[in-house]
Design a protein around this motif. Sequence first.
Motif, PDB file in Angstrom:
ATOM      1  N   VAL A 151       0.796  -1.195  -0.011  1.00 31.05           N
ATOM      2  CA  VAL A 151       0.002   0.122   0.165  1.00 31.05           C
ATOM      3  C   VAL A 151       1.039   1.324  -0.240  1.00 31.05           C
ATOM      4  CG1 VAL A 151      -1.833   1.265   1.292  1.00 31.05           C
ATOM      5  CG2 VAL A 151      -1.877  -1.034   1.013  1.00 31.05           C
ATOM      6  N   HIS A 185      -6.048   4.745  -2.519  1.00 34.77           N
ATOM      7  CA  HIS A 185      -4.925   4.777  -3.630  1.00 34.77           C
ATOM      8  C   HIS A 185      -5.277   4.281  -4.710  1.00 34.77           C
ATOM      9  CE1 HIS A 185      -2.903   5.959   0.069  1.00 34.77           C
ATOM     10  NE2 HIS A 185      -3.088   4.790   0.669  1.00 34.77           N
ATOM     11  N   LEU A 204      -6.586  -4.613   4.051  1.00 37.45           N
ATOM     12  CA  LEU A 204      -6.296  -3.628   3.325  1.00 37.45           C
ATOM     13  C   LEU A 204      -7.211  -2.433   3.432  1.00 37.45           C
ATOM     14  CD1 LEU A 204      -5.573  -6.094   0.421  1.00 37.45           C
ATOM     15  CD2 LEU A 204      -4.012  -4.373   1.257  1.00 37.45           C
ATOM     16  N   ILE A 236      -6.775   1.235   1.285  1.00 33.61           N
ATOM     17  CA  ILE A 236      -6.387   0.770  -0.055  1.00 33.61           C
ATOM     18  C   ILE A 236      -7.234   1.535  -1.389  1.00 33.61           C
ATOM     19  CG2 ILE A 236      -7.859  -1.225  -0.011  1.00 33.61           C
ATOM     20  CD1 ILE A 236      -4.509  -0.766  -1.754  1.00 33.61           C
TER      21      ILE A 236
END
Length: 640
Positions: A568, A611, A603, A608
């Motif tokens: 990540v 992103h 995540l 996550i």
Amino acid sequence: AEPEAEALAAAVSDLKVKEEAAQSSPAKVSEPAEDKIKEAAKAEAKEVSDGPKKSAANETTKNEDGAAGSAAKVCESAEEKIKGVVKEKAKEVSEEPKKEAATSNSATSEDGPSGSPAKKNPKTPSKETDALVQSVEALVISPRLQTYKHLGKTLEDAVLMRLEQEKKDRHQRRLSDTNKRRHVNEEEKPALALDNTALGSKIPGEAALVVKDDEDFTERFKNIVTRINSGNQEAILAGVREIRKLLSIESRPPISEAIQAGIVPMLTQFLDSDDSVTLQFESAWALTNVASGTSDHTRTVINAGAIPKFVKLLQSDQSDLREQAIWALGNISGDGPEFRDLIIREGGLQGIIASLGPRPRDLRITLVRQAAWAIGNALRGKPPPPRAGTQIVLPTLCELIKFDDEEILADVCWAVSHFSDGPEAAIQAVIDSGIVPDIVALLKHPKLPVHTPALRVVGNIATGNSFQTDVILKLNALPGIQELLRSAKTKVRKEACWTVSNITAGERSQIQCVIDSGTLVEIVRMFNEDVADVRKEAAWALANLTDGGSPEQIRYLVELNGCLPGIVKFLAANEDQRVVNVCLSALKNILRDDQEEEYKEALLELDITEHLEALTESPKREVASLAEELLENFGDEDDS
């Protein structure tokens, strides 16, 4: 492909309209025009290459030529199309606006009407345009290029990688002198005697070299040549010795002046003076230093016919003379592939090996050092020398690696690294020679100049087939590699990560060796904490594991502290798009596991989706597409 061609034609038309409007300042037309060509070429490359290679991205990352065949065929037809369009476009850009620029520039200063440099030859396309066309001509991605780390690369990637390699090649050419060695004046080394029996004894009353700050070397060499032409043997030897001393000056030796004075053919002729070993030695020393200069300097020595004479001197019973001949041949072959191959064809490599005899340990250590270095130069460079002419070095290298001498060990390892940097047949020849156990042991050598090339050899072997990779694993190379992963030198850590990435691209049993040795824990740590270049190589090692590892092995990786946060973090940085794509592929592989929901939850806690959303705007189509695909997997969880 027709829609893309039409779009490109429209871009050309639009560009011509803009050029006509810009003719009032023609000196500036070429720069935006070339930018437009580059953009159009990249767009064309993307459209042609993205489709056939998307499926290739999920293939195994270790050499599988079959997976790349169909994509390579598509690239060939695409290349012809792009090449034709870009050449036509470059021609249009360079001719019409610059014809008018010719009359405009003739009436202005050299700086041009707008302050930018004027075009001195308006009918000739600029270097940048030529370079662009040449780059497009080289766009075909070979089947080999599409395997392992280059798997799934677009034509745009190929151009960027090519330009990056050209930059490295230019840097290597600037460093080419490091493959040569100049024999400087050494006070502690006695001069040779005037006869064949007292070689190495001190010549009484030998005067020190005197060089003035404003020395006219051209005039000085003329005077020396005059004395040598007198025919007096003492004057000849004194003159050649003075030449040798001048060419051995540590800073800015007058090599060009010596060549202009006609010194090189004269010295080459003296190599045949069998009645005076001293004259032969002094001449060989001077020619060695001429060959240590530029490629043009080296070519002068070659054109004078020195190579066969140096090869003959390798048979001398005088070790000083043999050592100097080895040095000279090493400098010539160190200049580059052209001269290197010439040395091999003339029997230079074979002669160097023969000069060591059956018992190298009985020889003077300086001669053995020169031989190890010269052998390495005979194997160095791209393209590599013909394997048939270099296979003879392996038994000798097996002997030399037994020496407990840092210089010899380093040069032997570099020589083996050059030999093994090639096809599987070359790697197998190295394995069959029996030298690999000694190389692996040197991974733990305390000196950087030794363990660095040893690591390169191990890394080269790891690029081979599964059986070849097994060889280094069975020799317990991983503990040594693991030590180098903690090296203080960034380049060593990067190379060690590269080696591990080749292992994790292999069989599951080989991946398990990486896990069992504790090396994977170190790779994950580096993936999170090291500098950018090292982290990129670590990313490849982890991605390769997720691509070929078993579900249990992937699960072990994910559960290591720092694996998912590291991925990540890399995606959040969004720097190198190629490596971002690698991390996205690894993430996709990880989410195929039975523990998918558990991994998704972890995540999501790392933001996550934020992103991934940012990556959907990536200029690299593969990155954007993969980010969108992964984002869909998190849709339900994100809505909840």
